[in-house]
Write a protein that holds these residues in place. Structure first.
Motif, PDB file in Angstrom:
ATOM      1  N   PRO A   1      38.669  -4.735   8.264  1.00 33.92           N
ATOM      2  CA  PRO A   1      39.271  -3.658   9.028  1.00 33.92           C
ATOM      3  C   PRO A   1      40.231  -4.037   9.855  1.00 33.92           C
ATOM      4  CG  PRO A   1      37.144  -4.192   9.626  1.00 33.92           C
ATOM      5  CD  PRO A   1      37.205  -5.157   8.597  1.00 33.92           C
ATOM      6  N   LEU A   2      41.162  -2.995  10.086  1.00 31.80           N
ATOM      7  CA  LEU A   2      42.357  -3.470  10.768  1.00 31.80           C
ATOM      8  C   LEU A   2      41.860  -3.780  12.389  1.00 31.80           C
ATOM      9  CD1 LEU A   2      45.520  -1.847  11.470  1.00 31.80           C
ATOM     10  CD2 LEU A   2      44.260  -1.566  13.612  1.00 31.80           C
ATOM     11  N   VAL A   3      40.662  -3.165  12.950  1.00 24.79           N
ATOM     12  CA  VAL A   3      40.270  -3.549  14.186  1.00 24.79           C
ATOM     13  C   VAL A   3      40.093  -5.103  14.825  1.00 24.79           C
ATOM     14  CG1 VAL A   3      39.217  -1.446  15.011  1.00 24.79           C
ATOM     15  CG2 VAL A   3      37.787  -3.133  13.773  1.00 24.79           C
TER      16      VAL A   3
ATOM     17  N   THR B   1      30.005   5.300  14.826  1.00 19.44           N
ATOM     18  CA  THR B   1      31.259   5.113  15.146  1.00 19.44           C
ATOM     19  C   THR B   1      32.133   5.745  14.278  1.00 19.44           C
ATOM     20  OG1 THR B   1      31.401   2.947  14.163  1.00 19.44           O
ATOM     21  CG2 THR B   1      30.217   3.102  16.184  1.00 19.44           C
ATOM     22  N   HIS B   2      33.438   5.493  14.438  1.00 19.70           N
ATOM     23  CA  HIS B   2      34.691   6.045  13.336  1.00 19.70           C
ATOM     24  C   HIS B   2      34.483   5.216  12.188  1.00 19.70           C
ATOM     25  CE1 HIS B   2      36.267   9.087  15.805  1.00 19.70           C
ATOM     26  NE2 HIS B   2      37.062   8.456  16.502  1.00 19.70           N
ATOM     27  N   GLY B   3      34.338   3.706  12.354  1.00 17.99           N
ATOM     28  CA  GLY B   3      34.322   2.942  11.382  1.00 17.99           C
ATOM     29  C   GLY B   3      32.817   3.054  10.661  1.00 17.99           C
ATOM     30  N   GLY B   4      32.062   3.556  11.627  1.00 18.39           N
ATOM     31  CA  GLY B   4      30.593   3.590  11.028  1.00 18.39           C
ATOM     32  C   GLY B   4      30.340   4.688  10.012  1.00 18.39           C
ATOM     33  N   ARG B   5      30.979   5.623  10.385  1.00 18.55           N
ATOM     34  CA  ARG B   5      30.829   6.895   9.503  1.00 18.55           C
ATOM     35  C   ARG B   5      31.350   6.657   8.256  1.00 18.55           C
ATOM     36  NH1 ARG B   5      34.037  11.366   8.120  1.00 18.55           N
ATOM     37  NH2 ARG B   5      32.520  13.268   8.119  1.00 18.55           N
ATOM     38  N   ALA B   6      32.473   5.894   8.354  1.00 23.12           N
ATOM     39  CA  ALA B   6      33.237   5.661   6.736  1.00 23.12           C
ATOM     40  C   ALA B   6      32.203   4.696   6.157  1.00 23.12           C
ATOM     41  CB  ALA B   6      34.341   5.060   6.907  1.00 23.12           C
ATOM     42  N   ARG B   7      31.589   3.804   6.743  1.00 20.86           N
ATOM     43  CA  ARG B   7      30.773   2.839   6.130  1.00 20.86           C
ATOM     44  C   ARG B   7      29.322   3.768   5.527  1.00 20.86           C
ATOM     45  NH1 ARG B   7      25.836   1.886   6.371  1.00 20.86           N
ATOM     46  NH2 ARG B   7      25.848   3.148   8.352  1.00 20.86           N
ATOM     47  N   ALA B   8      29.056   4.683   6.274  1.00 19.57           N
ATOM     48  CA  ALA B   8      27.790   5.467   6.152  1.00 19.57           C
ATOM     49  C   ALA B   8      28.072   6.312   4.775  1.00 19.57           C
ATOM     50  CB  ALA B   8      27.651   6.326   7.201  1.00 19.57           C
ATOM     51  N   ILE B   9      29.208   6.944   4.774  1.00 15.74           N
ATOM     52  CA  ILE B   9      29.340   7.928   3.763  1.00 15.74           C
ATOM     53  C   ILE B   9      29.772   6.756   2.603  1.00 15.74           C
ATOM     54  CG2 ILE B   9      31.405   9.228   2.683  1.00 15.74           C
ATOM     55  CD1 ILE B   9      31.804  10.387   5.597  1.00 15.74           C
ATOM     56  N   GLU B  10      30.514   5.843   2.235  1.00 15.23           N
ATOM     57  CA  GLU B  10      30.715   5.005   1.354  1.00 15.23           C
ATOM     58  C   GLU B  10      29.497   4.315   0.694  1.00 15.23           C
ATOM     59  OE1 GLU B  10      34.199   2.704   2.381  1.00 15.23           O
ATOM     60  OE2 GLU B  10      35.328   4.596   2.932  1.00 15.23           O
TER      61      GLU B  10
ATOM     62  N   ILE C   1      46.767   5.352   8.499  1.00 17.98           N
ATOM     63  CA  ILE C   1      45.519   4.558   7.960  1.00 17.98           C
ATOM     64  C   ILE C   1      44.315   5.284   7.773  1.00 17.98           C
ATOM     65  CG2 ILE C   1      46.492   2.338   8.573  1.00 17.98           C
ATOM     66  CD1 ILE C   1      44.561   2.260  10.903  1.00 17.98           C
ATOM     67  N   THR C   2      43.612   4.977   6.928  1.00 20.63           N
ATOM     68  CA  THR C   2      42.226   5.548   6.740  1.00 20.63           C
ATOM     69  C   THR C   2      41.224   5.147   7.693  1.00 20.63           C
ATOM     70  OG1 THR C   2      41.231   4.086   5.170  1.00 20.63           O
ATOM     71  CG2 THR C   2      42.784   5.633   4.487  1.00 20.63           C
ATOM     72  N   ALA C   3      40.039   5.826   8.002  1.00 24.67           N
ATOM     73  CA  ALA C   3      38.945   5.313   8.914  1.00 24.67           C
ATOM     74  C   ALA C   3      38.330   4.045   8.488  1.00 24.67           C
ATOM     75  CB  ALA C   3      37.883   6.487   8.835  1.00 24.67           C
ATOM     76  N   SER C   4      38.391   4.058   7.196  1.00 25.11           N
ATOM     77  CA  SER C   4      37.662   2.648   6.449  1.00 25.11           C
ATOM     78  C   SER C   4      38.510   1.391   6.876  1.00 25.11           C
ATOM     79  CB  SER C   4      37.648   2.936   4.828  1.00 25.11           C
ATOM     80  OG  SER C   4      36.138   2.708   4.965  1.00 25.11           O
ATOM     81  N   GLN C   5      39.911   1.631   6.445  1.00 24.04           N
ATOM     82  CA  GLN C   5      40.981   0.594   6.806  1.00 24.04           C
ATOM     83  C   GLN C   5      40.857   0.187   8.333  1.00 24.04           C
ATOM     84  OE1 GLN C   5      44.302   2.857   5.266  1.00 24.04           O
ATOM     85  NE2 GLN C   5      44.827   1.071   4.020  1.00 24.04           N
ATOM     86  N   TYR C   6      40.680   1.270   9.237  1.00 24.80           N
ATOM     87  CA  TYR C   6      40.769   1.170  10.687  1.00 24.80           C
ATOM     88  C   TYR C   6      39.549   0.528  11.079  1.00 24.80           C
ATOM     89  CZ  TYR C   6      39.910   2.835  15.321  1.00 24.80           C
ATOM     90  OH  TYR C   6      40.125   2.899  16.915  1.00 24.80           O
ATOM     91  N   GLY C   7      38.313   0.687  10.758  1.00 25.62           N
ATOM     92  CA  GLY C   7      37.124   0.114  11.678  1.00 25.62           C
ATOM     93  C   GLY C   7      35.892   0.034  10.713  1.00 25.62           C
ATOM     94  N   ASN C   8      35.781   0.177   9.463  1.00 24.29           N
ATOM     95  CA  ASN C   8      34.691   0.260   8.528  1.00 24.29           C
ATOM     96  C   ASN C   8      34.208  -1.240   8.489  1.00 24.29           C
ATOM     97  OD1 ASN C   8      32.822  -0.102   6.643  1.00 24.29           O
ATOM     98  ND2 ASN C   8      33.593   1.110   5.156  1.00 24.29           N
ATOM     99  N   PRO C   9      33.103  -1.744   9.021  1.00 23.74           N
ATOM    100  CA  PRO C   9      32.950  -3.236   8.717  1.00 23.74           C
ATOM    101  C   PRO C   9      32.569  -3.716   7.580  1.00 23.74           C
ATOM    102  CG  PRO C   9      30.860  -1.805   9.673  1.00 23.74           C
ATOM    103  CD  PRO C   9      32.134  -0.980   9.599  1.00 23.74           C
TER     104      PRO C   9
END
Lengths: 504, 291
Positions: free
Chosen positions: A353-355, A139-148, A339-347
């Motif tokens: 996250p904003l979501v 997911t968009h948030g999940g990608r940020a989580r996976a990278i970080e 906003i960044t992907a993490s701010q947006y949806g990273n769990p």
């Protein structure tokens, strides 16, 4: 093989999905800052020479130029020239314009793909089993989580940036290829081992850069990073189609009926014609009642820009732009924030996250099943045609998630016993709105009680499916029994489903 | 109640599939002007199959057939005759032709062993038709009359306008004839599907002239027409108060009484009852005043 909590078979060695609430805990890895100023180069070939590129590496990209992107194709063509093999690419999305990747799958240059969405020839090739390893769809948030978190380690991030200054700072707001917010590249910038900015406009100094040059290793200036007109690749006009308008009217009535339209609410909708029509109906109600929303988020369109400028929305939280009006607004209106992907949806984003701050989200569905699980990844034959993007992120975060879809599309019923592929778990879907009626998830008795007496046609989801079957008959669904070609990774890192080839 | 009758081209499966979802009171499946001569066979088969095999509940189903002079009328009837068909919508109607239509319908009903007669809604769309309106209105099988403004204007060699002043006379004539015969008066469609404001004004005009409904050529027009024909909240509030006051007056054996300084007598009460009927209100208790 294991089974996850939705009963889907998951290959050994992966973490099976076990509910959308307890996100898999993993601390972020350390960010990497480059100790010295970036090196400026002239060609992609120069970059490859400067980088110690090897077989088996992972290259990442972002998709903010959407169907107009040229960078992914340029870089991968160079990788082929360089004779690299067994590469994994991790673009945040893949579009039909990335068709030149297909021969690289055949030749073994690319053997792995990690992405949030894919559509077009590359998706067809993956479905056909041409990629050696299963693709991973985040997911968009999940990608940020996976990278970080280190789940998705990136060796080199090749990031298209419309304007870059002499210090390696960058922005997407300005430049001949300005595409607005660059929210999805933020984790790549901070966590990739090497970062390359690919730009087509160099300036001396950016006053307010969005991207910090301290994280950048190389900057390469080329003629064109893409055609920004290509960002308008989705439907950006309100539908005139009567069924879509009826669904939109009813969706707006649901949102109003459950009491969400009150001062200071927050919302997100997709950019499809029906979603835009929902916003148009909500906008009318807001004007009639003098209600102002706190913010709207997600992919931003001209419609939201107009609402911001009319004072109906207090702020736009922009993770990507779907048209050039949105790009232009981001460059001049301080209430239009990137906003960044993490701010947006990273769990794993803290405080949240904003979501999680959304009152409601309106989403689409390719299929939905009797447990309200939604598929936006494959068609009913198991062919990859999309992916979560922010679907699973917003569905989980928003207080109310409304799915809008035609009950019958192309003579196929959209509701089924079990979806072909689970993208978003049914536990995160609250209301389904179709042209023949509305189904409320049985868990949401609160919403059901509020909608009672609203005059809306509410019925159990099974009855809605029966209505569809009365029109179409009961279709025989093909089963996919072949090898796994894609893993659907939920935002917490667990595997929620897989995509297989039709036959072994 | 036939406030909205939605035309759906008979040769368009996707439109047929969704024809019943928009809240129209009736659907007119069109075999006539919406269908090219080369498509008549296919449309006839499709509409016939739809009438006979569609499994879901629908609003009233009507079919605009091709008229007798076309030579397709009887084939149309053979394909569509079934108990689900409420009425045929008959184009360019005149008295003599409708007698013949009635006779053929009787034969078809017998041959197909139908349980109820097929109704007729003639379209008044020629100068001759307008002149014959009074006679037509008393023919058997009639459920209503529909004004066809476009063909009528062509016949009269006059132009259509957004305001529709050129239709004032046929509209008045048709609505009076229908009222006298106790059948529905259905107004001509509004042609510009992108002009919601013009549609609202046009539908309000029709309502003010005594029409009971309006033909619809695009689903997006339905809510606007319903808005025009449904009494507004203030009217409903007034009607509820009149009915409540009338009930009190009846207890006191008063024939006429005063409400807000205005005399209320039988015609006013009847009008109030009509407003509540049109609004679909059966509960006549006085409600709060709308804001």
């Amino acid at each position: 093989m294991n089974r996850n909590s939705l009963g889907r078979e998951i290959p050994d060695g992966f973490y099976p999905y076990d509910g959308s609430e307890p996100a898999q805990a993993r601390r972020p890895i350390a960010m990497k800052a480059t100790p010295k100023a970036p090196i400026f180069l002239h060609t992609i070939s120069d970059v490859f020479d400067a980088l110690d590129v090897k077989d088996g590496m992972t290259f990442s990209f972002h998709h903010h130029l959407r169907e107009g992107d040229k960078v992914l194709n340029l870089v991968m063509a160079q990788a082929a020239v360089y004779g690299l093999k067994d590469l994994t690419i991790a673009p945040s999305s893949i579009f039909p314009c990335h068709q030149p990747l297909v021969p690289l799958l055949d030749s073994g240059v690319v053997t792995g793909i990690v992405t949030n969405y894919m559509n077009g020839p590359v998706a067809d090739a993956v479905t056909a089993g041409k990629l050696q390893k299963p693709a991973v769809m985040d997911t968009h948030g999940g990608r940020a989580r996976a990278i970080e978190s280190g789940d998705l380690p990136i060796d080199v991030a090749f990031l298209a940036v419309p304007r870059v200054d002499a210090f390696g700072n960058g922005t997407g707001r300005f430049g001949k290829s300005a595409c607005g917010s660059l929210g999805y590249l933020d984790p790549d910038l901070h966590y990739a081992k090497k970062v390359v900015f690919v730009t087509d406009e160099r300036v001396d100094e950016l006053i307010k850069p969005d991207l910090d040059g301290r994280y950048v290793d190389y900057v390469v200036t080329i003629d064109s990073i893409g055609d920004r007109a290509g960002i308008v690749s989705g439907t950006t006009r309100i539908t005139k189609e009567p069924v879509g308008l009826k669904i939109a009217r009813d969706a707006a009535a649901v949102i109003d009926g459950v009491g969400l339209l009150k001062a200071g609410f927050s919302m997100q909708t997709g950019a499809g014609g029906t979603s835009l029509a929902v916003v148009a109906d909500i906008r009318k109600l807001m004007i009639e009642r003098g209600i102002r929303a706190r913010f709207a988020s997600g992919g931003i369109t001209a419609q939201y820009v107009e609402m911001l400028e009319a004072g109906l929305v207090g702020a736009l939280k922009d993770v990507q732009d779907f048209d050039l009006d949105a790009v232009e607004s981001l460059s001049r209106n301080p209430k239009h924030e990137a906003i960044t992907a993490s701010q947006y949806g990273n769990p794993r984003y803290r405080p949240a996250p904003l979501v999680d701050d959304l009152d409601f989200v309106v989403l689409g569905a390719t299929e939905i099943d009797l447990d309200f699980n939604v598929n936006v990844t494959t068609d009913s034959e198991g062919k990859i045609i999309g992916g979560s993007g922010g679907h699973a992120d917003t569905a989980h975060g928003a207080k109310v998630c409304v799915v809008v879809t035609n009950l019958v599309k192309a003579r196929l019923p959209i509701i089924m016993e079990k979806v072909t592929t689970v993208t978003t778990p049914g536990s995160d879907i609250d209301v389904l709105v179709t042209e023949r009626g509305i189904a409320v998830h049985p868990r949401r008795t609160d919403l059901f009680d509020r909608l009672r007496g609203s005059g809306l046609h509410i019925l159990p989801i099974r009855e809605l499916m029966d209505l569809a079957h009365a029109i179409t008959g009961i279709p025989v669904r093909p089963t996919q029994t072949g090898r796994i070609v894609a893993l659907i990774r939920y935002r917490d890192g667990s595997i929620i489903d897989v995509v297989r080839t039709k036959r072994p | 109640m036939r406030t909205t009758l939605l035309f759906i081209p008979g040769n368009h499966p996707a439109m047929l599939q969704n024809a019943d979802v928009f809240g129209a009171d009736g659907i007119i499946l069109d075999l006539e002007d919406a269908v090219a001569a080369t498509e008549k066979d296919a449309a006839r088969a499709l509409v016939g199959e739809y009438l006979k095999s569609w499994k879901l509940d629908t609003p009233e189903l009507l079919v605009r057939v091709n008229g007798l002079p076309s030579g397709w009328f009887e084939a149309d009837l053979e394909a569509i005759a079934c108990d689900r068909l409420s009425a045929i919508v008959y184009p360019k109607a005149g008295v003599e032709e409708l007698y013949e239509v009635d006779r053929i319908l009787s034969e078809v009903e017998t041959r197909h062993h139908l349980n109820h007669p097929i109704g007729i809604i003639p379209i008044i769309e020629s100068a001759q038709g307008v002149v014959e309106t009074d006679d037509i209105s008393y023919l058997p099988r009639l459920k209503g009359m529909l004004l066809g403004g476009e063909d009528l204007s062509a016949d009269m060699e006059i132009s259509r306008t957004r305001e529709g002043a050129e239709l004032a006379y046929p509209r008045a004539r048709l609505s009076f004839a229908c009222k006298a015969a106790g059948i529905d008066a259905i107004d001509t469609p509004f042609a510009d599907v992108n002009d919601a404001e013009g549609l609202l004004a046009d539908a309000r005009t029709a309502r003010s002239l005594g029409f009971t409904g309006k033909a619809v050529i695009h689903p997006n027009q339905i809510t606007t027409i319903q808005q025009a024909f449904c009494p507004d909240p203030k009217e409903i509030f007034w009607a509820r108060r009149v009915i409540a006051a009338a009930a009190d007056a009846a207890k006191k054996h008063q024939g006429a009484f005063s409400l807000d300084g205005k005399m209320i007598d039988k015609p006013v009460i009847k009008r109030a009852e009509g407003i509540l009927l049109r609004a679909g209100i059966t509960d006549r208790a006085t409600a709060d005043e709308p804001k």
